[in-house]
Design a protein around this motif. Structure first.
Motif, short mmCIF file in Angstrom:
data_model
loop_
_atom_site.label_atom_id
_atom_site.label_comp_id
_atom_site.label_asym_id
_atom_site.label_seq_id
_atom_site.Cartn_x
_atom_site.Cartn_y
_atom_site.Cartn_z
N GLY A 12 3.23 -7.99 -11.20
CA GLY A 12 4.10 -9.19 -11.00
C GLY A 12 4.77 -8.81 -9.68
O GLY A 12 5.15 -9.82 -8.86
N ARG A 13 5.31 -7.77 -9.48
CA ARG A 13 6.15 -7.20 -8.19
C ARG A 13 5.24 -7.55 -7.16
O ARG A 13 6.00 -7.90 -5.95
CB ARG A 13 6.67 -5.86 -8.49
N ILE A 14 3.90 -7.02 -7.01
CA ILE A 14 3.23 -7.26 -5.94
C ILE A 14 3.13 -8.70 -5.74
O ILE A 14 3.07 -9.24 -4.35
CB ILE A 14 1.55 -6.80 -6.19
N ARG A 15 2.87 -9.58 -6.58
CA ARG A 15 2.63 -11.03 -6.36
C ARG A 15 3.98 -11.71 -5.53
O ARG A 15 3.87 -12.40 -4.85
CB ARG A 15 2.54 -11.85 -7.56
N GLU A 16 5.27 -11.06 -6.22
CA GLU A 16 6.37 -11.47 -5.56
C GLU A 16 6.39 -11.37 -4.09
O GLU A 16 6.79 -12.08 -3.15
CB GLU A 16 7.59 -11.01 -6.50
N VAL A 17 6.16 -10.24 -3.69
CA VAL A 17 6.31 -9.81 -2.29
C VAL A 17 5.14 -10.36 -1.48
O VAL A 17 5.47 -10.79 -0.14
CB VAL A 17 6.05 -7.96 -2.27
N VAL A 18 3.82 -10.67 -1.85
CA VAL A 18 2.96 -11.40 -1.41
C VAL A 18 3.45 -12.89 -0.93
O VAL A 18 3.46 -13.33 0.09
CB VAL A 18 1.61 -11.46 -2.20
N GLU A 20 6.63 -13.74 -0.89
CA GLU A 20 7.67 -13.92 0.22
C GLU A 20 7.26 -13.59 1.62
O GLU A 20 7.89 -14.08 2.47
CB GLU A 20 8.71 -12.52 -0.27
N ALA A 21 6.12 -12.92 1.81
CA ALA A 21 5.57 -12.28 2.98
C ALA A 21 4.91 -13.55 3.64
O ALA A 21 4.70 -13.62 4.75
CB ALA A 21 4.62 -11.34 2.75
N VAL A 22 4.22 -14.70 2.76
CA VAL A 22 3.36 -15.48 3.04
C VAL A 22 4.03 -17.06 3.17
O VAL A 22 3.76 -17.82 4.31
CB VAL A 22 2.00 -15.82 2.29
N GLU A 23 4.58 -17.51 2.20
CA GLU A 23 5.10 -18.97 1.98
C GLU A 23 6.03 -19.07 3.38
O GLU A 23 6.68 -18.46 3.93
CB GLU A 23 5.99 -18.76 0.72
N GLY A 24 5.42 -20.48 3.74
CA GLY A 24 6.14 -21.04 4.86
C GLY A 24 5.70 -20.69 6.19
O GLY A 24 6.24 -21.22 7.19
N LEU A 25 4.85 -19.59 6.44
CA LEU A 25 4.20 -19.33 7.51
C LEU A 25 3.09 -20.35 8.06
O LEU A 25 2.41 -20.73 7.30
CB LEU A 25 3.59 -17.89 7.56
N GLY A 156 4.19 -4.75 1.65
CA GLY A 156 5.28 -4.37 2.31
C GLY A 156 5.10 -4.34 3.92
O GLY A 156 5.86 -4.78 4.81
N GLN A 157 3.69 -4.10 4.36
CA GLN A 157 3.27 -4.19 5.60
C GLN A 157 3.53 -5.49 6.16
O GLN A 157 3.74 -5.94 7.31
CB GLN A 157 2.00 -3.57 5.86
N ALA A 158 2.82 -6.42 5.09
CA ALA A 158 2.81 -7.94 5.58
C ALA A 158 4.28 -8.58 5.63
O ALA A 158 4.43 -9.37 6.61
CB ALA A 158 1.91 -8.74 4.42
N ALA A 159 5.11 -8.04 4.86
CA ALA A 159 6.70 -8.58 4.93
C ALA A 159 7.16 -7.88 6.22
O ALA A 159 7.81 -8.78 6.90
CB ALA A 159 7.55 -8.01 3.83
#
Length: 170
Positions: A12-18, A20-25, A156-159
């Motif tokens: 679930g933590r992976i999903r959260e970071v993903v 955050e990194a993608v939404e709105g781009l 984390g790299q994507a973020a």
């Protein structure tokens, strides 16, 4: 918390970071690269999701969401269906140009399948050997921890790439 709860929380933590990194781009922001040899947000999220899908499906003896649910066709990428991103060239990284909705849709589908599979894992299950190609053989516990570690690094790299892209746009 038991083993299953721990695994559900970690994935679930992976999903959260993903998210955050993608939404709105925008599409061009997802495909942007820090330099010509760097990975884009789109490629990183596609890759980490493909690895999770591939490795978890293999460990549990199920079909990958990528093929079973038609995601490979929706993405329409110019490489074999079994590709997960390992060893890809600069041109192959650049070929992963997809919208946020598609990336997140696939990631969420893989997350849901992963959560379904790990929800019933017991401590004893973690010692089950899932890959005999290594010495020592890989257990379910080791495989799942490896996927979690790899995915969190790539998320984390994507973020980080997102942050660079956003700063460039200012």
């Amino acid at each position: 918390m038991n083993s299953a709860g721990l695994l559900v929380d970690a994935f679930g933590r992976i999903r959260e970071v993903v998210h955050e990194a993608v939404e709105g781009l925008a599409d061009e922001e997802l495909a942007a690269r820090v330099d010509p040899d760097a990975n884009s947000v789109a490629w990183l999220v596609w890759h980490l999701t493909r690895v999770q899908d591939d490795h978890v499906a293999d460990a549990f003896g199920t079909e990958q969401v990528w093929t079973s649910d038609g995601w490979a066709d929706r993405f329409g990428l110019p490489f074999p269906e079994h590709a997960t991103g390992y060893g890809q060239t600069r041109a192959q990284v650049d070929a992963v140009r997809v919208p946020a909705e598609l990336l997140l849709g696939y990631h969420d589908a893989v997350h849901a399948r992963t959560e379904e599979l790990v929800h019933g894992v017991t401590n004893a299950d973690l010692d089950r050997v899932v890959d005999t190609r290594w010495d020592p053989p890989v257990t379910l516990g080791v495989r799942l921890v490896s996927v979690i570690a790899d995915d969190l690094q790539h998320a984390g790299q994507a973020a980080f790439v997102r942050g660079v892209v956003e700063r460039r746009g200012r």
